[in-house]
Design a protein around this motif. Sequence first.
Motif, PDB file in Angstrom:
ATOM      1  N   GLY A 238       0.830  -1.199   0.000  1.00  0.00           N
ATOM      2  CA  GLY A 238       0.000   0.000   0.000  1.00  0.00           C
ATOM      3  C   GLY A 238       0.859   1.242   0.000  1.00  0.00           C
ATOM      4  O   GLY A 238       2.094   1.165   0.000  1.00  0.00           O
ATOM      5  N   LEU A 239       0.210   2.392  -0.035  1.00  0.00           N
ATOM      6  CA  LEU A 239       0.918   3.665  -0.047  1.00  0.00           C
ATOM      7  C   LEU A 239       1.016   4.208   1.372  1.00  0.00           C
ATOM      8  O   LEU A 239      -0.003   4.429   2.025  1.00  0.00           O
ATOM      9  CB  LEU A 239       0.188   4.665  -0.957  1.00  0.00           C
ATOM     10  CG  LEU A 239       0.079   4.246  -2.432  1.00  0.00           C
ATOM     11  CD1 LEU A 239      -0.754   5.268  -3.189  1.00  0.00           C
ATOM     12  CD2 LEU A 239       1.456   4.104  -3.055  1.00  0.00           C
ATOM     13  N   PHE A 240       2.249   4.392   1.828  1.00  0.00           N
ATOM     14  CA  PHE A 240       2.480   4.890   3.174  1.00  0.00           C
ATOM     15  C   PHE A 240       3.425   6.088   3.117  1.00  0.00           C
ATOM     16  O   PHE A 240       4.445   6.135   3.814  1.00  0.00           O
ATOM     17  CB  PHE A 240       3.065   3.778   4.061  1.00  0.00           C
ATOM     18  CG  PHE A 240       2.203   2.559   4.142  1.00  0.00           C
ATOM     19  CD1 PHE A 240       1.047   2.566   4.914  1.00  0.00           C
ATOM     20  CD2 PHE A 240       2.532   1.413   3.453  1.00  0.00           C
ATOM     21  CE1 PHE A 240       0.234   1.437   4.985  1.00  0.00           C
ATOM     22  CE2 PHE A 240       1.736   0.284   3.524  1.00  0.00           C
ATOM     23  CZ  PHE A 240       0.578   0.296   4.291  1.00  0.00           C
ATOM     24  N   TYR A 241       3.101   7.047   2.253  1.00  0.00           N
ATOM     25  CA  TYR A 241       3.977   8.198   2.056  1.00  0.00           C
ATOM     26  C   TYR A 241       4.139   9.014   3.332  1.00  0.00           C
ATOM     27  O   TYR A 241       5.236   9.482   3.643  1.00  0.00           O
ATOM     28  CB  TYR A 241       3.438   9.087   0.935  1.00  0.00           C
ATOM     29  CG  TYR A 241       3.497   8.470  -0.440  1.00  0.00           C
ATOM     30  CD1 TYR A 241       4.530   7.602  -0.773  1.00  0.00           C
ATOM     31  CD2 TYR A 241       2.539   8.751  -1.399  1.00  0.00           C
ATOM     32  CE1 TYR A 241       4.606   7.030  -2.029  1.00  0.00           C
ATOM     33  CE2 TYR A 241       2.594   8.180  -2.657  1.00  0.00           C
ATOM     34  CZ  TYR A 241       3.634   7.322  -2.978  1.00  0.00           C
ATOM     35  OH  TYR A 241       3.693   6.762  -4.215  1.00  0.00           O
ATOM     36  N   ALA A 242       3.076   9.207   4.058  1.00  0.00           N
ATOM     37  CA  ALA A 242       3.137  10.030   5.262  1.00  0.00           C
ATOM     38  C   ALA A 242       4.009   9.367   6.329  1.00  0.00           C
ATOM     39  O   ALA A 242       4.849  10.022   6.952  1.00  0.00           O
ATOM     40  CB  ALA A 242       1.733  10.294   5.800  1.00  0.00           C
TER      41      ALA A 242
END
Length: 276
Positions: A238-242
């Motif tokens: 998944g996207l965990f940019y933060a």
Amino acid sequence: MARRVSNRRKAAVTLAAWAIGITIFFPILWTVLTSFKTEAEAIASPPSFVFFDWTLENYTEVNERSDYFLHFMNSVIISVGSTLLGLAIAIPAAWSMAFVPAKRTKDVLMWMLSTKMLPPVGVLIPIYLLFRDFGLLDTRTGLVIVLTLINLPIIVWMLFTYFKEIPGEILEASRMDGAGLWQEVVHVLTPMAVPGIASTLLLNIILAWNEAFWTLNLTAAKAAPLTAFIASYSSPEGLFYAKLSAASTLAIAPILVLGWFSQKQLVRGLTFGAVK
């Protein structure tokens, strides 16, 4: 007589310098800002720069999920340890090349520098196998050794440049006063080269702190530094940019503070010998 510089030229150079500085610093600033966003805001398009709901949940989750202090201490021990070991080897080597040069001294220096041009992946397998056989995988000792070897050419080159600026007559005078080789290096040469040694130490701590390739391939959990701490938040699930930004901010904050307070020494170390 010095050439007079017009105010217009000064303003243009100042603006250009600020533009370059902001361009270089912007990715760091964006990472810090993203660390205070929610995951939804971090991937929003168009992105919000300042006006968003600031939150500390990413830092809370990062600290709950990972042992930041363990990774931080690993980074400190590995970077400082490899730099001190490199200095212990490089000071005598640079002394001999600067004050007792041989016919092949320049060739040896160029050969040492050429090793930095070798892609690390080219020697990954043999080093990994050696570390496996000697029980050095996922150990601080193993990383200290490999980072020492990686940065040793830079340490030798920088110290060689500094030592070449020290007049040889001073060392000759110390010999006439009865100083031996050890006293000459420790009590005469080293104190005179303290600025050069300090800038070399600072620069190589930063290089070792930022090393990612070897730390990711030779560690798993016990000796993992902050570079592995950051990589653990890069996931195909998944996207965990933060959260990745929060981990990156925590990892770069100590070295940014060090660089800020030691910037004069770093600039001197990077530019010394370029302008005589």
